[in-house]
Design a protein around this motif. Structure first.
Motif, PDB file in Angstrom:
ATOM      1  N   TYR A  32       2.487  -2.112  -9.762  1.00 58.42           N
ATOM      2  CA  TYR A  32       3.366  -1.886  -8.607  1.00 58.42           C
ATOM      3  C   TYR A  32       2.505  -2.427  -7.312  1.00 58.42           C
ATOM      4  N   THR A  33       3.421  -3.264  -6.749  1.00 57.01           N
ATOM      5  CA  THR A  33       2.744  -3.981  -5.590  1.00 57.01           C
ATOM      6  C   THR A  33       3.741  -3.907  -4.457  1.00 57.01           C
ATOM      7  N   ASP A  34       3.992  -3.057  -3.980  1.00 59.56           N
ATOM      8  CA  ASP A  34       5.113  -3.132  -2.971  1.00 59.56           C
ATOM      9  C   ASP A  34       4.504  -3.337  -1.623  1.00 59.56           C
ATOM     10  N   PRO A  35       4.981  -4.451  -0.767  1.00 59.87           N
ATOM     11  CA  PRO A  35       4.349  -4.671   0.242  1.00 59.87           C
ATOM     12  C   PRO A  35       4.554  -3.547   1.367  1.00 59.87           C
ATOM     13  N   ARG A  36       5.512  -2.883   1.251  1.00 60.98           N
ATOM     14  CA  ARG A  36       5.806  -1.651   2.299  1.00 60.98           C
ATOM     15  C   ARG A  36       4.900  -0.708   1.993  1.00 60.98           C
ATOM     16  N   HIS A  37       3.993  -0.375   1.251  1.00 61.91           N
ATOM     17  CA  HIS A  37       3.209   0.809   0.856  1.00 61.91           C
ATOM     18  C   HIS A  37       2.109   0.346   1.399  1.00 61.91           C
ATOM     19  N   VAL A  38       1.886   0.579   2.685  1.00 60.61           N
ATOM     20  CA  VAL A  38       0.605   0.639   3.652  1.00 60.61           C
ATOM     21  C   VAL A  38       0.012   1.908   3.964  1.00 60.61           C
ATOM     22  N   ILE A  39      -1.016   2.046   3.849  1.00 63.41           N
ATOM     23  CA  ILE A  39      -1.876   3.509   4.075  1.00 63.41           C
ATOM     24  C   ILE A  39      -2.560   3.402   5.221  1.00 63.41           C
ATOM     25  N   ALA A  40      -2.606   3.982   6.353  1.00 61.30           N
ATOM     26  CA  ALA A  40      -3.666   4.217   7.428  1.00 61.30           C
ATOM     27  C   ALA A  40      -4.378   5.407   7.272  1.00 61.30           C
ATOM     28  N   TYR A  41      -5.557   5.178   7.110  1.00 58.61           N
ATOM     29  CA  TYR A  41      -6.465   6.543   7.103  1.00 58.61           C
ATOM     30  C   TYR A  41      -6.947   6.965   8.151  1.00 58.61           C
ATOM     31  N   SER A  42      -7.402   8.347   8.196  1.00 59.62           N
ATOM     32  CA  SER A  42      -7.668   8.829   9.655  1.00 59.62           C
ATOM     33  C   SER A  42      -9.058   8.422  10.230  1.00 59.62           C
ATOM     34  N   ASP A  43      -9.853   7.530   9.308  1.00 60.98           N
ATOM     35  CA  ASP A  43     -10.946   6.791   9.764  1.00 60.98           C
ATOM     36  C   ASP A  43     -10.753   5.417  10.564  1.00 60.98           C
ATOM     37  N   GLY A  44      -9.362   4.928  10.316  1.00 58.66           N
ATOM     38  CA  GLY A  44      -8.924   3.792  11.083  1.00 58.66           C
ATOM     39  C   GLY A  44      -8.869   2.822   9.856  1.00 58.66           C
ATOM     40  N   GLU A  45      -9.196   3.077   8.881  1.00 57.55           N
ATOM     41  CA  GLU A  45      -9.068   1.893   7.708  1.00 57.55           C
ATOM     42  C   GLU A  45      -7.611   1.905   7.381  1.00 57.55           C
ATOM     43  N   VAL A  46      -7.010   0.732   7.034  1.00 55.71           N
ATOM     44  CA  VAL A  46      -5.598   0.332   6.725  1.00 55.71           C
ATOM     45  C   VAL A  46      -5.864  -0.394   5.384  1.00 55.71           C
ATOM     46  N   ARG A  47      -4.733  -0.182   4.318  1.00 52.62           N
ATOM     47  CA  ARG A  47      -4.784  -0.559   3.212  1.00 52.62           C
ATOM     48  C   ARG A  47      -3.372  -0.764   2.659  1.00 52.62           C
ATOM     49  N   ARG A  48      -3.082  -2.147   1.945  1.00 56.56           N
ATOM     50  CA  ARG A  48      -1.761  -2.286   1.140  1.00 56.56           C
ATOM     51  C   ARG A  48      -2.126  -1.835  -0.099  1.00 56.56           C
ATOM     52  N   GLN A  49      -1.597  -0.992  -0.744  1.00 52.41           N
ATOM     53  CA  GLN A  49      -1.736  -0.195  -2.045  1.00 52.41           C
ATOM     54  C   GLN A  49      -1.100  -1.029  -2.894  1.00 52.41           C
ATOM     55  N   HIS A  86       5.935   9.718  -1.859  1.00 53.17           N
ATOM     56  CA  HIS A  86       6.379   8.460  -1.524  1.00 53.17           C
ATOM     57  C   HIS A  86       7.231   7.461  -2.328  1.00 53.17           C
ATOM     58  N   HIS A  87       8.171   6.848  -1.900  1.00 57.04           N
ATOM     59  CA  HIS A  87       9.233   6.212  -2.643  1.00 57.04           C
ATOM     60  C   HIS A  87       8.635   5.413  -3.972  1.00 57.04           C
ATOM     61  N   THR A  88       7.332   4.913  -3.700  1.00 52.97           N
ATOM     62  CA  THR A  88       6.707   4.347  -4.664  1.00 52.97           C
ATOM     63  C   THR A  88       6.243   5.023  -5.825  1.00 52.97           C
ATOM     64  N   GLN A  89       5.752   6.392  -5.325  1.00 51.25           N
ATOM     65  CA  GLN A  89       5.269   7.286  -6.570  1.00 51.25           C
ATOM     66  C   GLN A  89       6.613   7.692  -7.389  1.00 51.25           C
ATOM     67  N   ARG A  90       7.881   7.907  -6.597  1.00 51.72           N
ATOM     68  CA  ARG A  90       8.881   8.324  -7.513  1.00 51.72           C
ATOM     69  C   ARG A  90       9.523   7.174  -8.396  1.00 51.72           C
TER      70      ARG A  90
END
Length: 106
Positions: A32-49, A86-90
């Protein structure tokens, strides 16, 4: 994933660390590589999952919280619609429950 891990080995290790359960990988649900699945962490790191979702069964261990979990329990498939996720988990859960003949590649 550790440098010495295989993907299935990483899944087995991570499940043990995060849930206390020992599992055996029995198949592949999909990638699963949904480009809308972006996570911003509290430490400022941002990842596309991305996700490699395996089918597995519990073979031992005891369900236990870890530093990476706040609640653990088994739920019936009929309860899934009422859970916030999240819709990707569903989508991954839907594909796993469909017991597809081949893995989802997306």
């Amino acid at each position: 994933m550790e440098m010495s891990d295989s993907l299935p080995g990483c899944a087995v290790r991570e499940v043990k660390e995060e849930t206390g359960l020992d599992i055996e990988i029995t198949g592949l649900v999909g990638t699963y590589t949904d480009p809308r699945h972006v996570i911003a962490y509290s430490d400022g790191e941002v990842r596309r999952q991305f996700n490699v979702c395996f089918r597995a069964r519990a073979v031992g261990g005891t369900l236990a919280l870890s530093d990476e979990s706040t609640e653990l329990r088994f739920v019936a498939p009929s309860e899934l619609d009422s859970l916030p996720m999240h819709h990707t988990q569903r989508l991954r859960l839907q594909h796993a429950l469909e017991d597809r003949a081949g893995p989802y590649l997306g």
